[in-house]
Each structure stands twice: as structure tokens, then as C-alpha cells.
Scaffold this active site. Structure first.
Site, PDB file in Angstrom:
ATOM      1  N   HIS A   1       0.880  -1.179   0.000  1.00 38.30           N
ATOM      2  CA  HIS A   1       0.000   0.000   0.000  1.00 38.30           C
ATOM      3  C   HIS A   1       0.914   1.225   0.000  1.00 38.30           C
ATOM      4  CE1 HIS A   1      -2.464  -2.910   2.364  1.00 38.30           C
ATOM      5  NE2 HIS A   1      -3.513  -2.325   1.823  1.00 38.30           N
TER       6      HIS A   1
ATOM      7  N   ASP B   1       2.217   2.029   3.354  1.00 37.39           N
ATOM      8  CA  ASP B   1       3.156   1.077   3.978  1.00 37.39           C
ATOM      9  C   ASP B   1       4.581   1.527   3.720  1.00 37.39           C
ATOM     10  OD1 ASP B   1       0.938  -0.616   4.274  1.00 37.39           O
ATOM     11  OD2 ASP B   1       1.451  -1.815   2.509  1.00 37.39           O
TER      12      ASP B   1
ATOM     13  N   ASP C   1      -5.898 -13.737   9.159  1.00 36.80           N
ATOM     14  CA  ASP C   1      -4.784 -13.667   8.204  1.00 36.80           C
ATOM     15  C   ASP C   1      -3.607 -14.555   8.585  1.00 36.80           C
ATOM     16  OD1 ASP C   1      -5.966 -11.841   6.480  1.00 36.80           O
ATOM     17  OD2 ASP C   1      -5.173 -10.096   7.529  1.00 36.80           O
TER      18      ASP C   1
ATOM     19  N   ASP D   1      -0.794 -12.516   2.030  1.00 36.67           N
ATOM     20  CA  ASP D   1      -1.449 -11.479   2.841  1.00 36.67           C
ATOM     21  C   ASP D   1      -1.728 -12.131   4.196  1.00 36.67           C
ATOM     22  OD1 ASP D   1      -2.806  -9.391   3.885  1.00 36.67           O
ATOM     23  OD2 ASP D   1      -4.301  -9.234   2.290  1.00 36.67           O
TER      24      ASP D   1
END
Ligand code: XLS
Ligand code: NI
Ligand code: NI
Length: 437
Positions: free
Chosen positions: A101, A104, A309, A339
Site C-alpha cells: 500500500h 506502507d 490472516d 497477505d
């Protein structure tokens, strides 16, 4: 300087008998499985957010992972150190792709302009790292959910000013992805949904989201970004009702707003579970519609019920996933993006290696098993045989529209009760186990 001294060289394949926790037991990147190497089939990616920015914080406690690469008090320096750590980790692990992202890799600045500058600085830094290591960008994305400005959504916000902010952020994130040669760009609707219908105009919000995606499609054309766009279904969390809730609901959305030619799906295992589906179901839905693009490879805890996750270690799951991937002829632009995050108690950097090695081994094994099942052919034959009567003259005439309800009533009057056939579920489960066990 090294952030991962526990792994001196690249993680190597030592084979099944190895007791070394830092070696692959099944993933042998160059090994051929039906003409293509394991690396070419699996196209592993490391995700930046969990692996290098994850802190282990949960609603009951603060961070347990204090990463050595985030020590600098100077945000740009910390971001560069994090990037150093990321590329060291990915090189040592031997993965070919990464995903990020915008927020990030670069800190948000005091205003939009500053955020753009920060992003640009880190994109340039990443570009050098990619050139040095040969690691490529699977997809980029924008974080449109963490900042409080997005509390009521980004594209689906009641305020067009927030829509504009999100649009500007996505514009820059697509441009960053283009600059880094990204193969794709993902839209996960972080807060594109609602918590209560009492304050929500759902029809309007969905139209806004479609407009937003169309603007992104147009911008990509304008700047020459040829990568694949994906949307990533998830039914809930953070909002109670996310609009992109499942593969089916995404398909409906894409068809309703004429976006089928521009977006494929990035499916995540834990999101499938939250939607009350098996991953194989979500994959088949997408694949049948020709829009299975990429995979966020993780898994959920069956007992907890939120997006935990976790790293995928279940070989039945990876086998099912790889059966669908192989059936569609392999990934084109997509891959298997981990992920996934290590557990709160796994706070040491070596835990990141164990996690990824385990996931990669589970998928390598799943790939081999899936290949063997498809080569064997009995499963496919069974399914074909099960529907064979639809290929008879009678079956085809129905589907081609040459039979009416009157005709079918005649058929039943002439032929009486149909013969029931077993679905043979248990036999087929045993067949799969022939290959798994
Ligand atoms: C969150 C999503 C997110 C996307 C990228 O649940 O999985 O991590 O993959 O925004
Ligand atoms: Ni995801
Ligand atoms: Ni997720």
C-alpha cells in the site's frame, strides 16, 4: 548491515527429510511440474504491510514486534530502513514479487503534497532495490481505510471532498505502481460499506464506487498503465456490510456498472471463509466468469470468525487452490501473495522466515498434488460422466431451447420416475486422499 542475521544466505531446498526449520522441504523453485517450474507456477509475493509493518497489536494489547528497521525517529529514514529490510528478507527467501500500500512504504505527510513527496522518495528507493535484486511488483494499492478522514468510507463517502482525496491518493498510487513496473493494481474496499442502514444511502454509495473505478480505468489509460486492475472481495470487517462482499457480489457489481472488461478478482482465502464460502467456491465463481486474477494466500482460524490472516499450512486447502489455478491455465498477471501475518507471540524476525517457508512449502506440495490429480483424470472424468446426459440429444434440445414445458411433461409421462445416481462424495474424497496422503 543485516536485519536478518539468522539467515546468512538464500533459503535453500533441502528436501523432505530435512530437519532444518530454515530450509524448504517441498519448494524447489527450478523443479518442473508439467513443463513449468514451481516458481513460474506459484509466483509468490510477500506483502509489505503484515510482514514489515505488522506489530502484533490486537484489541487487548499493544505491539509485541518492535522491528529493528523501524527504530529511526526520522520517518523517511525509518521508511528506507524498512525497505532495506524488506528487500533483504525477500532476497533471502527467494520470492520474485512483492505487494504494498502507498502508506506502507512511505509515511503520510502533514498535507497531501508532503505525502506525495514522501511516496515519490520511497518509490525511487524501491526502484533501485528492484533493479538490484530482480524482485518485481505484483501489485500496488492505496490505503484508503486507516486515516480518520476515511471513517465513513473513501469512494463511498457521503462527502465528495473525501471522494476527491481518495481519488487523488489512488491516482498517485497507480502512478507509483506504473513507475515500479507493477503487474497489477488492487482495490480492496477498506471501508466501502456501511455499519447501519439508518444513515446510509446504499444505492448512491455503490454508484459512487463505480464512478471511482471508472475514473481509475480512464486514468490508467491516460498514463499508459497496462497492468491488471483487481477488486478484492471481503464481506465484513471493518464495516458490517462491505459492498464487495463475495466473488458473486463483485461480479454483479462489475456487470451492473459495465466494468467486466477492466477488473479481475483478487481472492483471499480468509475473506472467502468470512463470506461463508470455501476458497475453492470463490475461485470457481471467478474462474467460470473469466475473471480470476490473483490470490491473497492466507487462511483463517475456523473458531475465531474474524480476518486472522494466518499463513496457509493446510495441504488440502493449497491443493484445492492449485487445482483451480491449473484448470484456468495458470496465473497470467497474478500470483500468490502472502497477505498473512505471524501470531502476536511470534515476535522474532526468524518467525517471519518460518511462516513464509511453511506457506511456500504447503503451496509447492499443493501444486504437485493438484497436478497429479488433474493428470490422473479420474476426478474430471467422474464430473463429466455425471452430466453426460446433458450431452444426449434430449439434454441438448432442452438447453438449445427446443423443448417446452409441455414436451417435458410428455417425457415424464412416457418415462416415469428418473433413476437416482449416487454423488459418490466419499469415494471422491478418498480419491483425493490417494494423492494427499
Ligand atoms: C484486508 C485486505 C487487504 C488487501 C489490500 O483484509 O486483505 O490486506 O489485500 O488492501
Ligand atoms: Ni488481502
Ligand atoms: Ni484480508
Amino acid at each position: 548491515m543485516s536485519y536478518f542475521p539468522e539467515v546468512a544466505e538464500r533459503v535453500s531446498y533441502e528436501g523432505k527429510g530435512s530437519k532444518n526449520p530454515l530450509a524448504f522441504k517441498h519448494y524447489d523453485p527450478a523443479k518442473k511440474v508439467g513443463g513449468k517450474s514451481m516458481a513460474e507456477h506459484l509466483r509468490f509475493a510477500v506483502c509489505y504491510w503484515h510482514t514489515f509493518k505488522g506489530t502484533g497489536a490486537d484489541p487487548f494489547g499493544s505491539a509485541t514486534m518492535l522491528h529493528p528497521w523501524e527504530k529511526s525517529a526520522e520517518p523517511i529514514q525509518a521508511a528506507k530502513d524498512t525497505m532495506d529490510a524488506a528487500f533483504e528478507f525477500m532476497s533471502k527467501l527467494g520470492v520474485e514479487y512483492w505487494c504494498f500500500h502507498d502508506r506502507d512504504i512511505a509515511p503520510e505527510g502533514a498535507n497531501f503534497k508532503e505525502s506525495v513527496d514522501n511516496l515519490q522518495t520511497l518509490v525511487e528507493y524501491a526502484s533501485e532495490k528492484q533493479a538490484d535484486t530482480g524482485i518485481k511488483l505484483l501489485w500496488g494499492t492505496a490505503n484508503l481505510f486507516s486515516n480518520p478522514r476515511y471513517q465513513s468510507g473513501a469512494a463511498t463517502n457521503p462527502d465528495p471532498h473525501v471522494f476527491a482525496y481518495a481519488a487523488a491518493q489512488v491516482k498517485r498510487a497507480i502512478e507509483a505502481t506504473l513507475e515500479l513496473g507493477g503487474l497489477g493494481y488492487t482495490f480492496w474496499g477498506g471501508r466501502e460499506g456501511y455499519d447501519t442502514i439508518l444513515n446510509t444511502d446504499m444505492k448512491r454509495e455503490r454508484e459512487q464506487l463505480a464512478k471511482f473505478l471508472w475514473m481509475a480505468v480512464d486514468h490508467a489509460k491516460q498514463i499508459g498503465f497496462k497492468g491488471q486492475f483487481y477488486i478484492e472481495p471481503k464481506p465484513k470487517e471493518p464495516t458490517t456490510h462491505q459492498y464487495d462482499s463475495s466473488a458473486e457480489s463483485c461480479l454483479n457489481f462489475l456487470r451492473e456498472f459495465h466494468l467486466m472488461d477492466y477488473l479481475k478478482l483478487n481472492l483471499e482465502t480468509n475473506h472467502a471463509t468470512l463470506a461463508g464460502h470455501h476458497m475453492a467456491h470463490e475461485m470457481r465463481v471467478a474462474s467460470d466468469a473469466g475473471i480470476l486474477g490473483s490470490i491473497d494466500a492466507n487462511t483463517g482460524d475456523e473458531l475465531i470468525g474474524w480476518d486472522t490472516d494466518q499463513f496457509p499450512t493446510n495441504v488440502y486447502l493449497t491443493t484445492q487452490i492449485m487445482v483451480e489455478v491449473l484448470k484456468m491455465g495458470g496465473f497470467k498477471t497474478g500470483g500468490l501473495n502472502f497477505d498473512a501475518k505471524v501470531r502476536r507471540q511470534s515476535h522474532e524476525t526468524v518467525d517471519l522466515f518460518h511462516a513464509h517457508i511453511g506457506g511456500m512449502d504447503a503451496f509447492a506440495r499443493g501444486l504437485e498434488i493438484a497436478w497429479a490429480i488433474l493428470e490422473d483424470g479420474r476426478l474430471g472424468d467422474f464430473v463429466r460422466e455425471r452430466y453426460a446426459d446433458w450431452e444426449s440429444e434430449f439434454g441438448r434440445k432442452i438447453l438449445e431451447g427446443h423443448k417446452t414445458l409441455n414436451d417435458l411433461e410428455d417425457h415424464v409421462l412416457r418415462h416415469g420416475e428418473p433413476e437416482r445416481k449416487s454423488g459418490r462424495q466419499e469415494m471422491l474424497e478418498n480419491l483425493i486422499n490417494e494423492f494427499v496422503l
